[in-house]
Design a protein around this motif. Structure first.
Motif, PDB file in Angstrom:
ATOM      1  N   LEU A  35     -51.523 -18.990  42.143  1.00 38.81           N
ATOM      2  CA  LEU A  35     -50.401 -18.044  41.569  1.00 38.81           C
ATOM      3  C   LEU A  35     -50.307 -16.870  41.900  1.00 38.81           C
ATOM      4  O   LEU A  35     -49.585 -16.029  42.195  1.00 38.81           O
ATOM      5  CB  LEU A  35     -50.223 -18.714  40.074  1.00 38.81           C
ATOM      6  N   THR A  36     -51.490 -16.065  41.328  1.00 38.32           N
ATOM      7  CA  THR A  36     -51.670 -14.513  41.529  1.00 38.32           C
ATOM      8  C   THR A  36     -52.366 -13.841  42.599  1.00 38.32           C
ATOM      9  O   THR A  36     -52.181 -12.946  42.761  1.00 38.32           O
ATOM     10  CB  THR A  36     -52.397 -14.011  39.965  1.00 38.32           C
ATOM     11  N   LYS A  37     -52.971 -14.665  43.349  1.00 37.48           N
ATOM     12  CA  LYS A  37     -53.808 -14.262  44.715  1.00 37.48           C
ATOM     13  C   LYS A  37     -55.023 -13.371  43.884  1.00 37.48           C
ATOM     14  O   LYS A  37     -55.246 -12.573  44.941  1.00 37.48           O
ATOM     15  CB  LYS A  37     -52.881 -13.675  45.426  1.00 37.48           C
ATOM     16  N   THR A  38     -55.314 -13.401  42.737  1.00 37.10           N
ATOM     17  CA  THR A  38     -56.701 -12.770  42.162  1.00 37.10           C
ATOM     18  C   THR A  38     -57.809 -13.417  42.103  1.00 37.10           C
ATOM     19  O   THR A  38     -57.707 -14.711  42.436  1.00 37.10           O
ATOM     20  CB  THR A  38     -56.225 -12.012  40.844  1.00 37.10           C
ATOM     21  N   ARG A  39     -58.817 -12.743  41.866  1.00 34.86           N
ATOM     22  CA  ARG A  39     -60.200 -13.338  41.854  1.00 34.86           C
ATOM     23  C   ARG A  39     -60.245 -14.230  40.926  1.00 34.86           C
ATOM     24  O   ARG A  39     -59.654 -14.404  39.915  1.00 34.86           O
ATOM     25  CB  ARG A  39     -61.049 -12.495  41.874  1.00 34.86           C
ATOM     26  N   ILE A  91     -61.636 -19.904  36.617  1.00 31.62           N
ATOM     27  CA  ILE A  91     -60.883 -19.449  35.613  1.00 31.62           C
ATOM     28  C   ILE A  91     -60.032 -18.215  36.491  1.00 31.62           C
ATOM     29  O   ILE A  91     -60.683 -17.436  36.961  1.00 31.62           O
ATOM     30  CB  ILE A  91     -61.488 -19.079  34.393  1.00 31.62           C
ATOM     31  N   SER A  92     -58.882 -18.313  36.211  1.00 33.76           N
ATOM     32  CA  SER A  92     -58.078 -16.964  36.694  1.00 33.76           C
ATOM     33  C   SER A  92     -57.400 -16.225  35.584  1.00 33.76           C
ATOM     34  O   SER A  92     -56.759 -16.801  34.816  1.00 33.76           O
ATOM     35  CB  SER A  92     -56.676 -17.590  37.396  1.00 33.76           C
ATOM     36  N   VAL A  93     -58.265 -15.183  35.475  1.00 32.81           N
ATOM     37  CA  VAL A  93     -57.892 -14.270  34.130  1.00 32.81           C
ATOM     38  C   VAL A  93     -56.423 -13.778  34.318  1.00 32.81           C
ATOM     39  O   VAL A  93     -55.873 -13.857  33.043  1.00 32.81           O
ATOM     40  CB  VAL A  93     -58.895 -13.129  34.042  1.00 32.81           C
ATOM     41  N   ALA A  94     -55.869 -13.432  35.269  1.00 35.13           N
ATOM     42  CA  ALA A  94     -54.832 -12.870  35.287  1.00 35.13           C
ATOM     43  C   ALA A  94     -53.531 -14.005  34.964  1.00 35.13           C
ATOM     44  O   ALA A  94     -52.593 -13.582  34.359  1.00 35.13           O
ATOM     45  CB  ALA A  94     -54.359 -12.290  36.749  1.00 35.13           C
ATOM     46  N   ALA A  95     -53.864 -15.116  35.365  1.00 38.92           N
ATOM     47  CA  ALA A  95     -52.812 -16.274  34.969  1.00 38.92           C
ATOM     48  C   ALA A  95     -53.155 -17.041  33.691  1.00 38.92           C
ATOM     49  O   ALA A  95     -52.333 -17.705  33.539  1.00 38.92           O
ATOM     50  CB  ALA A  95     -52.645 -16.996  36.434  1.00 38.92           C
ATOM     51  N   ARG A 155     -55.192 -25.871  33.426  1.00 38.52           N
ATOM     52  CA  ARG A 155     -54.792 -26.034  32.236  1.00 38.52           C
ATOM     53  C   ARG A 155     -54.755 -24.603  31.806  1.00 38.52           C
ATOM     54  O   ARG A 155     -55.368 -23.590  32.353  1.00 38.52           O
ATOM     55  CB  ARG A 155     -55.829 -26.768  31.499  1.00 38.52           C
ATOM     56  N   ASN A 156     -53.863 -24.352  30.705  1.00 33.04           N
ATOM     57  CA  ASN A 156     -53.793 -22.994  30.211  1.00 33.04           C
ATOM     58  C   ASN A 156     -54.941 -22.664  29.400  1.00 33.04           C
ATOM     59  O   ASN A 156     -55.721 -23.408  28.838  1.00 33.04           O
ATOM     60  CB  ASN A 156     -52.650 -22.934  29.135  1.00 33.04           C
ATOM     61  N   VAL A 157     -55.458 -21.316  29.449  1.00 31.53           N
ATOM     62  CA  VAL A 157     -56.574 -20.775  28.846  1.00 31.53           C
ATOM     63  C   VAL A 157     -56.118 -19.831  27.911  1.00 31.53           C
ATOM     64  O   VAL A 157     -55.552 -18.948  27.915  1.00 31.53           O
ATOM     65  CB  VAL A 157     -57.538 -20.009  29.653  1.00 31.53           C
ATOM     66  N   ILE A 196     -61.129 -16.525  27.185  1.00 32.28           N
ATOM     67  CA  ILE A 196     -61.158 -15.437  28.410  1.00 32.28           C
ATOM     68  C   ILE A 196     -62.121 -14.255  28.120  1.00 32.28           C
ATOM     69  O   ILE A 196     -62.849 -13.879  28.705  1.00 32.28           O
ATOM     70  CB  ILE A 196     -59.665 -14.998  28.818  1.00 32.28           C
ATOM     71  N   ARG A 197     -61.922 -13.941  26.853  1.00 33.54           N
ATOM     72  CA  ARG A 197     -62.951 -12.817  26.343  1.00 33.54           C
ATOM     73  C   ARG A 197     -64.252 -13.240  26.294  1.00 33.54           C
ATOM     74  O   ARG A 197     -65.121 -12.376  26.159  1.00 33.54           O
ATOM     75  CB  ARG A 197     -62.510 -12.299  25.005  1.00 33.54           C
TER      76      ARG A 197
END
Length: 78
Positions: free
Chosen positions: A25-29, A40-44, A63-65, A70-71
């Motif tokens: 979705l975000t193309k992030t790490r 886990i995608s922190v950004a998404a 699934r939504n996190v 995340i913290r």
């Protein structure tokens, strides 16, 4: 005596290969969860399951996190 289940080495994800994967979705790490069962995608704020060593990077599988979860990620603790 209880036998411990053996883990098939073919089902273990290579941590080095994870560095090449990004969130669809975000193309992030992506960050590996502490129990190594999700990416886990922190950004998404999404968690993608890893089944038999294969990351399922489909938004339908994610699934939504919760922000609190995340913290608590080991990689984000300072």
């Amino acid at each position: 005596m209880v036998a411990t289940p053996s883990i098939n080495p073919r089902h273990v994800i290579d941590v080095k290969s994870l560095e090449m994967l990004v969130c669809p979705l975000t193309k992030t790490r992506l960050t590996l969860s502490a129990d190594k069962t999700e990416l886990i995608s922190v950004a998404a704020r999404l968690a993608f399951p890893i089944l038999k060593g294969v990351p399922l990077l489909s938004l339908d599988e994610a699934r939504n996190v919760d922000p609190e979860e995340i913290r608590r990620l080991p990689e984000l603790k300072g």
